[in-house]
Design a protein around this motif. Structure first.
Motif, PDB file in Angstrom:
ATOM      1  N   THR A 126      -7.953  -4.054  -5.107  1.00 44.44           N
ATOM      2  CA  THR A 126      -6.690  -4.302  -4.422  1.00 44.44           C
ATOM      3  C   THR A 126      -7.006  -5.078  -3.153  1.00 44.44           C
ATOM      4  O   THR A 126      -7.903  -4.689  -2.394  1.00 44.44           O
ATOM      5  N   THR A 128      -5.372  -8.195  -0.088  1.00 44.80           N
ATOM      6  CA  THR A 128      -4.323  -9.031   0.456  1.00 44.80           C
ATOM      7  C   THR A 128      -4.945 -10.318   0.957  1.00 44.80           C
ATOM      8  O   THR A 128      -6.170 -10.429   1.052  1.00 44.80           O
ATOM      9  N   SER A 129      -4.099 -11.300   1.268  1.00 45.01           N
ATOM     10  CA  SER A 129      -4.573 -12.615   1.703  1.00 45.01           C
ATOM     11  C   SER A 129      -3.373 -13.403   2.200  1.00 45.01           C
ATOM     12  O   SER A 129      -2.241 -12.914   2.177  1.00 45.01           O
ATOM     13  N   ARG A 134      -2.134 -15.560  -3.722  1.00 46.01           N
ATOM     14  CA  ARG A 134      -1.687 -14.468  -4.592  1.00 46.01           C
ATOM     15  C   ARG A 134      -2.003 -14.739  -6.064  1.00 46.01           C
ATOM     16  O   ARG A 134      -2.612 -13.915  -6.741  1.00 46.01           O
ATOM     17  N   TRP A 144      -2.924  -7.979  -6.034  1.00 42.56           N
ATOM     18  CA  TRP A 144      -2.573  -8.542  -4.732  1.00 42.56           C
ATOM     19  C   TRP A 144      -1.386  -7.789  -4.162  1.00 42.56           C
ATOM     20  O   TRP A 144      -0.408  -7.517  -4.860  1.00 42.56           O
ATOM     21  N   VAL A 145      -1.478  -7.439  -2.869  1.00 43.31           N
ATOM     22  CA  VAL A 145      -0.388  -6.774  -2.162  1.00 43.31           C
ATOM     23  C   VAL A 145      -0.129  -7.504  -0.851  1.00 43.31           C
ATOM     24  O   VAL A 145      -1.033  -8.126  -0.290  1.00 43.31           O
ATOM     25  N   ASP A 146       1.096  -7.420  -0.385  1.00 44.12           N
ATOM     26  CA  ASP A 146       1.494  -8.065   0.867  1.00 44.12           C
ATOM     27  C   ASP A 146       1.510  -7.005   1.960  1.00 44.12           C
ATOM     28  O   ASP A 146       2.539  -6.391   2.226  1.00 44.12           O
ATOM     29  N   LYS A 147       0.348  -6.779   2.575  1.00 40.95           N
ATOM     30  CA  LYS A 147       0.210  -5.781   3.635  1.00 40.95           C
ATOM     31  C   LYS A 147      -0.626  -6.361   4.762  1.00 40.95           C
ATOM     32  O   LYS A 147      -1.454  -7.241   4.540  1.00 40.95           O
ATOM     33  N   VAL A 150      -5.653  -4.153   4.135  1.00 41.41           N
ATOM     34  CA  VAL A 150      -5.945  -3.328   2.969  1.00 41.41           C
ATOM     35  C   VAL A 150      -7.420  -2.955   3.023  1.00 41.41           C
ATOM     36  O   VAL A 150      -8.278  -3.826   3.198  1.00 41.41           O
ATOM     37  N   SER A 162      -7.024  -8.924   5.135  1.00 40.51           N
ATOM     38  CA  SER A 162      -5.784  -9.126   5.888  1.00 40.51           C
ATOM     39  C   SER A 162      -5.229 -10.500   5.554  1.00 40.51           C
ATOM     40  O   SER A 162      -5.928 -11.347   5.008  1.00 40.51           O
ATOM     41  N   ARG A 163      -3.960 -10.710   5.939  1.00 40.72           N
ATOM     42  CA  ARG A 163      -3.235 -11.909   5.528  1.00 40.72           C
ATOM     43  C   ARG A 163      -3.381 -13.116   6.440  1.00 40.72           C
ATOM     44  O   ARG A 163      -3.404 -14.244   5.966  1.00 40.72           O
TER      45      ARG A 163
END
Length: 181
Positions: A126, A128-129, A134, A144-147, A150, A162-163
């Motif tokens: 898991t 994020t980016s 994605r 992929w998660v939008d946080k 992670v 991190s994004r």
């Protein structure tokens, strides 16, 4: 605390988002760790503030001259061009993959997971980016998660992601927490 731990920061000669290098670097130093700048070429690397040239930084080691065994963890700063250059360098990809093979913690922010896609280490993880990665991450087998941040423990090592620059406070805290374990 990172007392006595040496953390590699892997960057290409050009294209690293400067704040995504300097803020985690400061966090590692403030936690008592020793950051080392590793690149694909000796000399200086060029930082960027988005698309504008910023500061230069001296390279400590090249991927041709060191291996993951010399480090306790790996930070992959972002910037669009930085991971794109890194993923085209076999030694940089091998260097990143070696941290996973050794079960050492890795942290990646923004576009940096592109290097991890190339290293084939995100499958089943898991992460994020930056949002434009994605599909690439999903195609490589990641969830992929939008946080903001992670911390993934689904694999041989801890993976922090991190994004974007706005997430740096949470990213830096997770890096020092995870790398300090």
């Amino acid at each position: 605390m990172l007392d006595g731990k040496t953390i590699a920061f892997l960057v290409a000669p050009e294209g690293v988002e400067q704040v995504e290098l300097t803020e985690p670097w400061k966090a590692v130093k403030q936690a008592g760790g020793t950051p080392r700048l590793v690149s694909t070429a000796p000399g200086q690397i060029q930082g960027f503030n988005h698309l504008d040239k910023a500061d230069t930084f001296a390279v400590d080691d090249t991927v041709d001259d060191v291996d993951a065994a010399s480090f306790d963890g790996l930070v992959l700063p972002g910037g669009v061009a930085n991971p794109d250059f890194l993923r085209m360098n076999d030694n940089a990809v091998r260097f990143a993959r070696a941290f996973f093979d050794a079960g050492k913690p890795v942290a990646a922010i923004c576009h940096a997971p592109w290097t991890l896609v190339e290293a084939d280490v995100v499958r089943g993880r898991t992460i994020t980016s930056w949002p434009s990665l994605r599909t690439d991450l999903r195609n490589a087998g990641a969830t992929w998660v939008d946080k903001e941040v992670v911390v993934c423990t689904d694999g041989p090592n801890m993976l922090v992601s991190s994004r974007k620059p706005d997430d740096l406070k949470a990213f830096c805290q997770a890096v020092t927490d995870v790398f300090g374990q």
